[in-house]
Every structure is written in structure tokens, then in C-alpha cells.
Design a protein around this motif. Structure first.
Motif, PDB file in Angstrom:
ATOM      1  N   SER A 159       8.089  -1.631   3.899  1.00  0.00           N
ATOM      2  CA  SER A 159       9.314  -1.211   3.232  1.00  0.00           C
ATOM      3  C   SER A 159       9.046  -1.416   1.884  1.00  0.00           C
ATOM      4  CB  SER A 159      10.363  -2.207   3.709  1.00  0.00           C
ATOM      5  OG  SER A 159      11.085  -2.829   2.654  1.00  0.00           O
ATOM      6  N   ARG A 160       8.351  -2.250   1.543  1.00  0.00           N
ATOM      7  CA  ARG A 160       7.674  -2.561  -0.115  1.00  0.00           C
ATOM      8  C   ARG A 160       6.884  -1.107  -0.493  1.00  0.00           C
ATOM      9  NH1 ARG A 160       4.039  -3.115  -3.660  1.00  0.00           N
ATOM     10  NH2 ARG A 160       2.248  -3.334  -1.787  1.00  0.00           N
ATOM     11  N   LEU A 161       5.959  -0.772   0.404  1.00  0.00           N
ATOM     12  CA  LEU A 161       5.193   0.575   0.061  1.00  0.00           C
ATOM     13  C   LEU A 161       6.074   1.800  -0.167  1.00  0.00           C
ATOM     14  CD1 LEU A 161       2.236   0.086   2.364  1.00  0.00           C
ATOM     15  CD2 LEU A 161       2.123   0.163  -0.084  1.00  0.00           C
ATOM     16  N   SER A 162       7.195   1.587   0.881  1.00  0.00           N
ATOM     17  CA  SER A 162       8.048   2.779   0.736  1.00  0.00           C
ATOM     18  C   SER A 162       8.727   3.046  -0.764  1.00  0.00           C
ATOM     19  CB  SER A 162       9.140   2.681   1.907  1.00  0.00           C
ATOM     20  OG  SER A 162      10.311   3.447   2.025  1.00  0.00           O
ATOM     21  N   GLU A 163       9.226   1.826  -1.207  1.00  0.00           N
ATOM     22  CA  GLU A 163       9.990   1.816  -2.627  1.00  0.00           C
ATOM     23  C   GLU A 163       8.747   2.243  -3.612  1.00  0.00           C
ATOM     24  OE1 GLU A 163      11.775  -1.641  -3.622  1.00  0.00           O
ATOM     25  OE2 GLU A 163      12.874  -1.775  -1.754  1.00  0.00           O
ATOM     26  N   GLN A 164       7.680   1.562  -3.384  1.00  0.00           N
ATOM     27  CA  GLN A 164       6.555   2.059  -4.313  1.00  0.00           C
ATOM     28  C   GLN A 164       6.213   3.368  -4.381  1.00  0.00           C
ATOM     29  OE1 GLN A 164       2.755  -0.229  -3.673  1.00  0.00           O
ATOM     30  NE2 GLN A 164       1.762   1.692  -4.492  1.00  0.00           N
TER      31      GLN A 164
END
Lengths: 498, 355
Positions: free
Chosen positions: A370-375
Motif C-alpha cells: 500500500s505504501r508502494l502504491s502511493e509512492q
């Protein structure tokens, strides 16, 4: 042509189409040889359509002897040969390479024999996965591995990829359900591997080696599969969660309670919503949803369902429902099984990952995705075979938007590296093909890759069978600089660095 | 707990340098299958022992190859788990590595799978002196060739198994055994018919007089199956299956040579030339035979049934234990030899088995 067995590097010379056609026509029917551009287009890719290349020639033999002849011919002429089943693979395993010939096994589509008492079926490689179960059902038997493409994918391809499916948690992968193969080796000779009708075979387990070898070690021309009795009954339970970590905990608690579900699947909110809009399975729109299928005798299911219900409620599940009949069970599954096309409706393109992790790492990996998705600024719908830790994150992107595909691939590679770092693998069931060659460099060190190349060279000394797939060359990994560093040693000290 | 990887690696490097050979031993309960290893220096795997990682909630375990199966089972039992299928255990200290290297499976074979079906990964020391990790700790893994399963049955020919990761099973709530008076041919048919029905059966044996079934599962599931099947309950249930796993069963106490016959499960009772008696396991797929004399026509008979016959224990000088390559076709032998070359190019390991 050159092939370096120690590094996996190869280069094949081009060949003259007219002279090869002339040679082949002396022992192969004219309609078994395709070389006109229009006939070749359907073979330019498999299920991973982002990678395409039109092959130079496609052959559609009808007999095993013709297949042997083709292998021998290609070996003699040093022509790369790629065996192809239904072309539903998701990793580019049958993507044509430079100057390659595609050997289509589509015409080998007969179920040769079903032995209901011994619970075995002998089939040709082009038989569709589901066709085996359809033919066995009149005996109360079925073939267990059920990849989502089972209406279309071929059993030969299933062996080459070691396909799994929703039910592999309880019934295993293809390798656990195939008892024997007849293959053509790289010399064109026929060879039996595994026990076939017997449950043991002398020596090392070559049958296992062939599974998931992606067409690099031989051409499969006959398969003996194990059939198992249809369970007396099956029921599925559906549960919704406000927090994805609760769903992860429920998965862990069900498995450690001593129950082995026939399937245990999870979807996240984006996937649930897409599936619900598409097939109206009456899914609750929640942060996460679990589907837990139990099969066996009625008495057994009744007892275990009560246990599962307790576990779910202890993990704060809501909307817990249990299928009351087979129609309802099919409806519960409909959304999950349609998850990929459902996501396809909400995004112009999606990129499907296949990493596998230890179940306990689920919450951490999900948080990082989910963090990578934002990144990356790309949405990601998550669909998992949660019971065996096999993740299918679907990265949504638009190929028409400049840089999007590259971003999606980078995002995907980050997910796979994350899986490896958590003690998992870059591919649970889809295979490496061409798609995951780079991430393989992250999972395996130089000694391990060298061993793989030696195995390839032992069984295919000229390297003609599906070259360049499944195992990255050492140069590729060195150039990528992503190789495992073991004990502080630099990867590939023996290779020049550019 | 002791990690001997480095010591074993040194032993291998030394042997490479001195051009000597090495034979690999666990509990030595299957040494009789390794041929003559008198010339070779021995690697004692029992020193490389201990559970490295056990995650009850993951249903996986990683242990060093020399770890006794008994020790693993004790640890698992504390968490109501167990090994995923029946592992042959012919000695109290029989090891995990030995079980995988020999690759033979116990009575659960037709239902619970072979040992190799439950191997998730291994760490292997190859004949080139390299330690490689193949497979891993997860249930599904198709990255790279499946080397861990390839090693099942390799008898040390491809290298030294260092660590093994296995999938585990929860301990079932209940086990029962049922016996039915029955001759061999009726039993063979009955076993296979039962295996085709949705019943919690996971072992079928015929001891010459009776068909013996093992059922495992939930209380409710077992009770309803017992009602359907009838038969005489054998109590206690577990010792029967342990005695088969340990070959301490009365059948194996016979002093005559023991033969291991692999045939299609539905093959009829063996018609051998000389006096013999058998025990049928694997739902018909494995026939243990005691006989002083197996004739050439017996080999042909078994081959015509679609199977093969191996001389196993107490072999006479005329019938040394069968090596795997003795029952392979030429081309299978050739493929094995080439693969061995890839793993152990200087033929360091278990030379008597060399193809």
C-alpha cells in the motif's frame, strides 16, 4: 550459434525459411507448417500480452514421431524450439525468441484412457485441464489442480509451469497430481519419467524436475494424472473484515487450528468492489473479505464449519455467511474467480504479480504494497490464495500513458523483491518466463543460477529448447547489479562489469 | 544442535583435492542400499543435527539432514502437528535426510503423497563444493528448477543434503483402524474401490489374511465412515501402522530375503515361481515379498504387469540389493548420469551407485 552452458548465454544464427520449409515438407504435412505472417500472428504472445514477437515459423505436428523428428531437425540445424500449449501462460514462457520455431501441441488433444479403478487418466498434452475432470466425473472422480484458466489451459502447459489454483492448499500443485510423463529429450529420444501407473520410480525424481521447467528440459507428449474422488459435499463461508490485519490473523488461526480448507482466499476492498460491480455476488464492501471452502463428508464439514465460524468471530469478522447449496457456493466463488477481468473493467491495463510469502508476513507485506502504491501513484487491487501465501497484486495502469508501463513494472519488481526478502519467492504458480528473469537475480545467487544452467546443459547440451526463459544468464544479473550479495562478497567477481 | 556444514564442506574439498570418494551416512538403517562403500571416506550426517526453524502457524519446519525423525515428531506433537505422510523409520535414530535421500514412502503414499510431495526446499552441498539453496519455505514456488524434489531418491548421488524444509500436517482428531478378513485378490480390488470413494481412508494394507484400513479425520467424519464401512476395529490402532513404518511388523521378522515389488495398484496377486509370502501396501502399489528364490521368469512377470522388482534386505550374493539404475531403461540411465555430472562432476559421492 553459440551456447555457453556455464552462464546460460546463447546466440542463434538466422536460417533460410525456404530451405527449412523444403526440408520439413518431406516428412510433415503442408498444413502443419505455418510461415505466412497472417498465420503466425496468433503465436506472437501468450497471456502476458505486453511482450510480443512474431515467430518465424509454427509447426503443428500430429504424431509423436513427427515431434521427435522436429526436435532432431532443430538440434541438427541449431534452431531454437519452443513447445507451446494453449498459450494462456502469464509470464511470457512461450514468447518467441529470435529465429525460433514454435512447436504447437494443440493437435495432441485426446484423452487416451481413464482407469476409474486405479484412478488415473492418460492424456495428451493439448487436453484442456477442465476436460479431464469433465471426462472423469461420470466415475465420481476429478482432477484436482484448478488454475483459474482451467477452461482453456492445457495440461501440458500445466506441467511445464507446475500450475496451482484455488484448491492447491489441500490438494497440491500439478507436481503432486501427475504420476508420469512421456517426454522427448533434446536428442529427440522418447523417455518415460516418473512411475506412470506405478507409485514409485527408481532413482532421482526426474518427474519433479520436469514440473515447472518451462519447456527448457524436454517436450512433454503424454501425461498420466491422478484422479481423486469427488467429495461428498463442499461448502464455502464468506466473512468481511474492517481491518486487513484481522483477515490475515483469521487465515493464520484457521490453518493452525488443524483445519485444512479446500480453498482459503482473500480480497481487498478495491478487488471486492470491482468484483461486486462486475458479477453482483452480493459481497460486503469491506476492507477485506475471506472465502473459506471446506470439503469432505457432510459430518466432517458440519463440525469444522462450526470451528471456522468461531475463529472468524474471534477475529472480528462481520457479515459471516455460509453457502446453503451448490448454487450459492458457485455465487460466492463467482466474484473471486472473476476478480481479474473485474479489475480489467476499472482500469485500461493491469499487471498481475505472483509472489508468495510465509503466511505470517501477510500484514507487513500488505502495508508495504500500500505504501508502494502511493509512492508510484498507481492503484493496486489485491487478490490472494491466502491459505498458501500466494499473492496476486494487480497493479492498475494505462499503457497509453507515457511511462505508466515502466512504473507498473518497477512497482511489481519492488513487490517481488519484498516477497523474497520476507523468505518467499518471486513466483508461486505463474512461472518465470521472460517476465521475472530480472527478479530471479534477486532470489538466487551465482552458484545457484550456475547449477540451474548446468542442469539445462546436461539435458539440452545445445540449448535449443526454449532458450533464454526461466533462468537468467549470469551476465544479465551482473549487469542488473541486483544479485544476492552473500557473506559480503560481490556478485560474480569472475565477470567483467560495464 | 550442531551445524556441521563447514566441517562437511571441508571434508568435500579435501576429497576433491585428494581425488578420493565419499559415502554419506545417516542412521545407517539403509546402508544396505548403498552398495560397497568400503573404499570411500565416510560423512557422518548424524552430527549435523537439530531443528533450525519450526513455525507451527505456518505448518513448516526446517531441520538439518541428520536430525532424527523421532526428535522432529516429538517436537511437532507438542503443537498437535506431525509429519505430512508416513516416513519409513527403520531405526530409532533414522534421519530426515536419509528418508529423503532414499525416497521410499510409507503406507500413506497413495493418499497423503510421497515424502517429496511435502518438501519445500533444501540446502545442498554439491560435488563442486558449493552450497546452494533450492526451493524455500513457502507452499508454492516455481522459481528455478525443482531441485529439492529431484533429490528424493537420489541416494546421495547429487550431493550432501544439509537442511530440509518440510510442509507439516495438523494431527487429526481421531484415528481408527478397521480389519476385514479377505484374500489377496479381493483385497486388491476392494482397496482400490474404497480409494475411489469420498472416505477419510489414508492407508490400505493386506497382510495376507486381512484387509486393513486406516481412517483419520474429525470425530464426526470418522464416526460416520465407520458406520458405512463396518469391519472389525483394531485396537489400539497406532501400533499397527508404526510397525509397518519401522518394519518391525511380524511380516518383516522373517529371515528369508525380502523383495520390494512396485506394480500398478490394481495388478492381481503376484504369481511367482517359488514359495513366497507377501504383504501388500500402498493400496496395491507396493508388494513386499519374502522368498528364498526369485527366478528370471518372476522378473518378467512383474515387468509384464507394468512394474519392477528390487532385491531389498538380506540379499544373497547372487542377488545383491538392486541399485536404482538396474531397473532403469538405457535412456533413463543416460539422463541420470548426465544430471549427476551436473551436480557432482568428479563423482565424489556414493561411488558404488555410480551410473
Amino acid at each position: 550459434m553459440s551456447f555457453d552452458p556455464s552462464t546460460g548465454q546463447f546466440e542463434f544464427a538466422d536460417w533460410d525459411i525456404d530451405s527449412v520449409v523444403r526440408d520439413l515438407e518431406s516428412w510433415l504435412d503442408v498444413d502443419s507448417i505455418l510461415y505466412q505472417q497472417a498465420d503466425l500472428i496468433p503465436y506472437e504472445c501468450d497471456g502476458l500480452s505486453a511482450y510480443r514477437k512474431v515467430p518465424k515459423m509454427v509447426l503443428l505436428p500430429q504424431t509423436v514421431a513427427q515431434c521427435q523428428h522436429i526436435v532432431r531437425y532443430c538440434r541438427e540445424k541449431q534452431i531454437p524450439l519452443i513447445a507451446r500449449g494453449a498459450g494462456t501462460g502469464l509470464a511470457g514462457g512461450v514468447l518467441p525468441v529470435e529465429s525460433s520455431v514454435i512447436l504447437s501441441l494443440a493437435r495432441f488433444n485426446r484423452i487416451k484412457r481413464i482407469d476409474p479403478l486405479q484412478r488415473l487418466a492418460v492424456v495428451e498434452p493439448g487436453v484442456r485441464n477442465l476436460a479431464i475432470t469433465e471426462a472423469a466425473s461420470k466415475h465420481g472422480l476429478y482432477y484436482a489442480p484448478d488454475p483459474s484458466s482451467q477452461i482453456a489451459c492445457s495440461i501440458g502447459g500445466n506441467v511445464a509451469e507446475n500450475s496451482g489454483g484455488v484448491h492447491s492448499l489441500k490438494y497440491g500443485l500439478t507436481v503432486n497430481n501427475v504420476t508420469g510423463l512421456t517426454i522427448i529429450n533434446a536428442d529427440g529420444e522418447l523417455l518415460e519419467v516418473g512411475g506412470g501407473e506405478c507409485m514409485d520410480a527408481p532413482g532421482a525424481d526426474l518427474l519433479a524436475l520436469m514440473h515447472g521447467s518451462e519447456g527448457l528440459l524436454g517436450v512433454i507428449v503424454e501425461i498420466t494424472v491422478r484422479l481423486i474422488p469427488q467429495p461428498e459435499a463442499a461448502q464455502v463461508m464468506l466473512a468481511a473484515f474492517d481491518h486487513i490485519t484481522d483477515a490475515g490473523k483469521a487465515v493464520r488461526d484457521i490453518i493452525s487450528s488443524g483445519i485444512i480448507p479446500a480453498g482459503l482466499e482473500m480480497m481487498d476492498k478495491l478487488a471486492i468492489r470491482a468484483a461486486e460491480d462486475f458479477v453482483h455476488a452480493d459481497y460486503p464492501i469491506a476492507e477485506a473479505m475471506l472465502l473459506c471452502e471446506l470439503d469432505g463428508t457432510l459430518a466432517e464439514i458440519e463440525q469444522q464449519m462450526t470451528q471456522v465460524e468461531k475463529i472468524l468471530s474471534a477475529c472480528n469478522a462481520g457479515h459471516v455467511r455460509r453457502s446453503q447449496n451448490d448454487r450459492e457456493r458457485a455465487l460466492f466463488w463467482a466474484g473471486r474467480k472473476a476478480a481479474f477481468p473485474a479489475v480489467g473493467r476499472i482500469s485500461p491495463d493491469y499487471y498481475c504479480m505472483d509472489g508468495t510469502i510465509p503466511r505470517k508476513a501477510l500484514p507487513e507485506v500488505l502495508a508495504e504494497i500500500s505504501r508502494l502504491s502511493e509512492q508510484y501513484g498507481l492503484a493496486c487491487a489485491n487478490v490472494f490464495h491466502a491459505g498458501d501465501g500466494n499473492l496476486h497484486p494487480l497493479i492498475l495502469y494505462d499503457a497509453n500513458r507515457q511511462g505508466d508501463l515502466e512504473k507498473a513494472e518497477n512497482f511489481g519488481n519492488d513487490i517481488l523483491r519484498l516477497c523474497v526478502d520476507q523468505g518467499g519467492t518471486v513466483t508461486g504458480e505463474h512461472g518465470v518466463g521472460v517476465e521475472k528473469l530480472d527478479t530471479m537475480c534477486h532470489q538466487f545467487n551465482s552458484a545457484e543460477l550456475t547449477l540451474f544452467h548446468r542442469i539445462k546443459a546436461a539435458l539440452d547440451p545445445n540449448g535449443i529448447l526454449n532458450p533464454g526463459k526461466a533462468i537468467p544468464s549470469l551476465h544479465r544479473c551482473a549487469e542488473l547489479g541486483a544479485m544476492h550479495v552473500h557473506d559480503g562478497q560481490l556478485p560474480h567477481p569472475e565477470l567483467p562489469r560495464f | 544442535m550442531s551445524d556441521q556444514s563447514q566441517a562437511i564442506l571441508q571434508q568435500v574439498e579435501q576429497a576433491r583435492e585428494n581425488q578420493t570418494t565419499l559415502s554419506i551416512h545417516g542412521a545407517r538403517s539403509h546402508d544396505f542400499l548403498l552398495g560397497d562403500f568400503a573404499e570411500a571416506e565416510q560423512i557422518d550426517m548424524t552430527r549435523h543435527h537439530g531443528i533450525i526453524d519450526y513455525q507451527p502457524s505456518e505448518l513448516t519446519l526446517t531441520a538439518r539432514a541428520g536430525t532424527p525423525l523421532n526428535e522432529i515428531c516429538q517436537q511437532l506433537a507438542q503443537h498437535h502437528q506431525r509429519l505430512p505422510t508416513d516416513f519409513p523409520q527403520h531405526a530409532d535414530n533414522a534421519t530426515l535426510g536419509g528418508a529423503l535421500a532414499i525416497g521410499h514412502s510409507g503406507s500413506g503414499r497413495p493418499f497423503l503423497g510421497a515424502i517429496r510431495d511435502h518438501v519445500l526446499g533444501v540446502r545442498l552441498l554439491t560435488g563442486s563444493g558449493e552450497i546452494v539453496q533450492c526451493g524455500g519455505q513457502v507452499m508454492k514456488n516455481v522459481a528455478g528448477y525443482d531441485v529439492s524434489r529431484l533429490l528424493a531418491g537420489s541416494r546421495g548421488q547429487f550431493g550432501v543434503l544439509l537442511d530440509i524444509t518440510l510442509k507439516l500436517m495438523p494431527e487429526p482428531e481421531r484415528q481408527i483402524s478397521l480389519g476385514f478378513e479377505m484374500d489377496e485378490n479381493t483385497a486388491i480390488r476392494q482397496m482400490n474401490e474404497l480409494a475411489g470413494r469420498s472416505l477419510p481412508i489414508n492407508a490400505c494394507v493386506n497382510d495376507g489374511k486381512r484387509l486393513l484400513l486406516r481412517l483419520e479425520g474429525s470425530e464426526a467424519g470418522i464416526a460416520s465412515a465407520q458406520k458405512k464401512l463396518g469391519g472389525e476395529a483394531i485396537e489400539p490402532s497406532a501400533p499397527l501402522w508404526q510397525s509397518l513404518q519401522r518394519q518391525s511388523h511380524e511380516f518383516f521378522r522373517d529371515d528369508t530375503p525380502l523383495w520390494r515389488v512396485i506394480v500398478p495398484a490394481t495388478a492381481p496377486q503376484l504369481e511367482l515361481e517359488n514359495d513366497h509370502h507377501s504383504l501388500i501396501d500402498w493400496c496395491g502399489g507396493l508388494r513386499w515379498v519374502h522368498s528364498e528364490n526369485i527366478s528370471q521368469s518372476d522378473f518378467i512377470h512383474v515387468s509384464n504387469l507394468g512394474g519392477y522388482l528390487e532385491s531389498y534386505r538380506r540379499a544373497t550374493p547372487q542377488t545383491a540389493p538392486t541399485r536404482p539404475q538396474d531397473v532403469m531403461t538405457d535412456i533413463q540411465r543416460e539422463m541420470h548420469a548426465r544430471l549427476r555430472q551436473a551436480f557432482d562432476p568428479s563423482k565424489l559421492f556414493n561411488p558404488a551407485l555410480s551410473i
